[in-house]
Enzyme design. Sequence first.
Site, mmCIF file in Angstrom:
data_model
loop_
_atom_site.group_PDB
_atom_site.id
_atom_site.type_symbol
_atom_site.label_atom_id
_atom_site.label_comp_id
_atom_site.label_asym_id
_atom_site.label_seq_id
_atom_site.Cartn_x
_atom_site.Cartn_y
_atom_site.Cartn_z
ATOM 1 N N HIS A 282 0.872 -1.187 0.000
ATOM 2 C CA HIS A 282 0.000 0.000 0.000
ATOM 3 C C HIS A 282 0.906 1.233 0.000
ATOM 4 C CE1 HIS A 282 -3.401 2.481 0.631
ATOM 5 N NE2 HIS A 282 -3.716 2.206 1.882
ATOM 6 N N HIS A 321 -2.515 -2.336 -9.729
ATOM 7 C CA HIS A 321 -3.463 -1.731 -8.803
ATOM 8 C C HIS A 321 -4.724 -2.572 -8.780
ATOM 9 C CE1 HIS A 321 -5.906 1.290 -6.813
ATOM 10 N NE2 HIS A 321 -4.767 1.839 -6.455
ATOM 11 N N ASP A 377 2.714 5.459 -6.932
ATOM 12 C CA ASP A 377 3.993 5.347 -6.218
ATOM 13 C C ASP A 377 5.195 5.185 -7.125
ATOM 14 O OD1 ASP A 377 3.055 5.562 -3.620
ATOM 15 O OD2 ASP A 377 2.283 3.529 -3.686
HETATM 16 N N1 ACO Z 1 4.646 -7.007 -10.540
HETATM 17 C C1 ACO Z 1 4.510 -8.218 -11.133
HETATM 18 N N2 ACO Z 1 3.353 -8.878 -11.198
HETATM 19 C C2 ACO Z 1 2.292 -8.319 -10.616
HETATM 20 C C3 ACO Z 1 2.349 -7.049 -9.983
HETATM 21 C C4 ACO Z 1 3.589 -6.392 -9.966
HETATM 22 N N3 ACO Z 1 3.707 -5.199 -9.390
HETATM 23 N N4 ACO Z 1 1.128 -6.733 -9.499
HETATM 24 C C5 ACO Z 1 0.331 -7.763 -9.820
HETATM 25 N N5 ACO Z 1 1.027 -8.716 -10.488
HETATM 26 C C6 ACO Z 1 0.498 -9.961 -11.050
HETATM 27 C C7 ACO Z 1 0.146 -10.960 -9.951
HETATM 28 O O1 ACO Z 1 1.238 -11.791 -9.654
HETATM 29 C C8 ACO Z 1 -1.004 -11.692 -10.600
HETATM 30 O O2 ACO Z 1 -0.466 -12.592 -11.546
HETATM 31 P P1 ACO Z 1 -1.164 -14.054 -11.783
HETATM 32 O O3 ACO Z 1 -2.542 -13.725 -12.302
HETATM 33 O O4 ACO Z 1 -0.290 -14.747 -12.734
HETATM 34 O O5 ACO Z 1 -1.202 -14.703 -10.425
HETATM 35 C C9 ACO Z 1 -1.744 -10.622 -11.388
HETATM 36 O O6 ACO Z 1 -0.742 -9.633 -11.698
HETATM 37 C C10 ACO Z 1 -2.890 -9.972 -10.614
HETATM 38 O O7 ACO Z 1 -2.359 -9.417 -9.423
HETATM 39 P P2 ACO Z 1 -3.042 -9.482 -7.999
HETATM 40 O O8 ACO Z 1 -1.982 -9.619 -6.965
HETATM 41 O O9 ACO Z 1 -4.159 -10.488 -8.003
HETATM 42 O O10 ACO Z 1 -3.693 -8.062 -7.912
HETATM 43 P P3 ACO Z 1 -4.220 -7.348 -6.609
HETATM 44 O O11 ACO Z 1 -5.329 -6.483 -7.038
HETATM 45 O O12 ACO Z 1 -4.503 -8.343 -5.528
HETATM 46 O O13 ACO Z 1 -2.969 -6.500 -6.105
HETATM 47 C C11 ACO Z 1 -1.433 -4.734 -5.825
HETATM 48 C C12 ACO Z 1 -2.814 -5.138 -6.363
HETATM 49 C C13 ACO Z 1 -1.306 -5.135 -4.345
HETATM 50 C C14 ACO Z 1 -1.303 -3.208 -5.894
HETATM 51 C C15 ACO Z 1 -0.349 -5.420 -6.683
HETATM 52 O O14 ACO Z 1 -0.470 -5.008 -8.024
HETATM 53 C C16 ACO Z 1 1.058 -5.139 -6.157
HETATM 54 O O15 ACO Z 1 1.507 -5.826 -5.245
HETATM 55 N N6 ACO Z 1 1.782 -4.121 -6.737
HETATM 56 C C17 ACO Z 1 3.085 -3.775 -6.268
HETATM 57 C C18 ACO Z 1 2.994 -2.958 -4.996
HETATM 58 C C19 ACO Z 1 2.492 -1.548 -5.245
HETATM 59 O O16 ACO Z 1 2.970 -0.845 -6.118
HETATM 60 N N7 ACO Z 1 1.545 -1.121 -4.397
HETATM 61 C C20 ACO Z 1 1.000 0.222 -4.471
HETATM 62 C C21 ACO Z 1 -0.439 0.174 -4.804
HETATM 63 S S1 ACO Z 1 -1.054 1.805 -5.033
HETATM 64 C C22 ACO Z 1 -1.251 2.424 -3.496
HETATM 65 O O17 ACO Z 1 -1.460 1.779 -2.507
HETATM 66 C C23 ACO Z 1 -1.092 3.823 -3.411
#
Ligand code: ACO
Length: 437
Positions: A282, A321, A377
Amino acid sequence: METKEAVQKKNGGALKLDTLKITDSRTGKEFEIPIDHETVKATDLRKIKVKDDDFGMMTYDPAFMNTASCKSRITFIDGDKGILRYRGYPIEQLAEKKSYLEVAYLVLYGELPNKTQYEEWENQVRFHTYLHENVKGLMESFRYDAHPMGIFVSVLAALSTFYPEAKHVLDPEVRRKQVWRLIGKVPTIAAWAYRHSIGLPYVYPENDLTYPENFLSMMFKVAEAKYKPDPVLVKALEVLFILHADHEQNCSANAMRSIGSSQVDPYCASAGAAAALYGPLHGGANEAVLRMLDEIGSMDKVPAFIKDVKDGKGKLMGFGHRVYKNYDPRAKIIKKMADQVFGVTGKNPKLEIALELERIALQDDYFVKRKLYPNVDFYSGLIYQAMKFPVDMFPVLFAIPRMSGWLAQWEEMLMDPEQKIARPRQMYLGSDKRDVN
Ligand code: ACO
């Protein structure tokens, strides 16, 4: 989608809502569930039972992937189109034309303030920037290398002991005062947490400065009589604060609502929200982005890093996201602003690595298929770093403006007659009754 009012008009006054028909294959019984704003009420499913004394059907939705936990009028996001609006106003217009305190007022009270309202609001926030002297003692008791977000969370919770009247959360006057206090004090807490970590004396707020100027002065003033930040950097901070003010039902807003639903005071509730924000998935992501860019080190290592991410060896921080399946509109604004900031501070050498990561990721099938785009971010940390904020401070910089969103979500929850203490159900899959030998 038709509103209740539109349906009523169409049917000559009679309210006949759309419904969802469900057939229970266990009993062959049919059920008709009303649809309101493309949503069915989870409790309407409870009438679906096999036997009269059954508990009734529940929904299972870990991580709230498809559950609206509230009705809200604060922030609108269209994740597929990359749209973000506060109270109906597009984020791009607010970032260009308004100050953070005007936007905070909008988020909290629903309308942009007129001149009189703004003067009163700004004054109240200004007059509540000081911290009780005992808070200094609390801060000094932390280790020299304490993470400022840990201090920030602790001080927020501690403030509830300074303002015991804050527990009367159903009294609108009491709520109003805690809003002034919390919006006013968070920059002071944040700056002092930083000063503690580098062993510099705490700088007191100065009431003739604007909200972002005051924060910069408390952060960076050393021996000069008056700290004069560059206006470009002040504007950049103002915009970053606006972009971070609210983001509907994100992890920390949900924490604020959930904790606040027990009617605890807003200091304890916002300490919980700040704790949720601290996590790397987050608000801790901007810090994680900078650490990732450091780890990559140079442009030629970018393809290997992307390969590792695709092989599941880590995430591309600042990408992806839950709601945006398009470019995060906040990231677009920040990316544009970066050039102005770097014009004053000099270019952040990590910018090139970030741009290369984005370029490769946006063409790569792995990221395209999963609709992973830069989020807020991805670029904010580069700007913060160029402005001389240490990486540890990044989540704190997110928390300062998010306080307005947390408080708006908290008040909306408290005033909503449909809300109660937040208490989800579970599917119990553990042992059946067994006896201790
Ligand atoms: N890098 C690589 N792969 C990713 C990323 C990433 N940053 N984000 C998602 N994926 C992949 C997942 O592994 C998943 O792959 P799969 O379908 O093969 O299993 C797919 O994309 C879907 O991702 P989920 O984790 O199901 O998406 P969710 O909605 O649960 O998570 C989140 C969203 C937490 C923001 C995620 O994208 C993440 O961890 N990003 C990196 C951290 C980040 O930048 N957070 C800031 C968010 S914005 C904020 O809070 C201001």
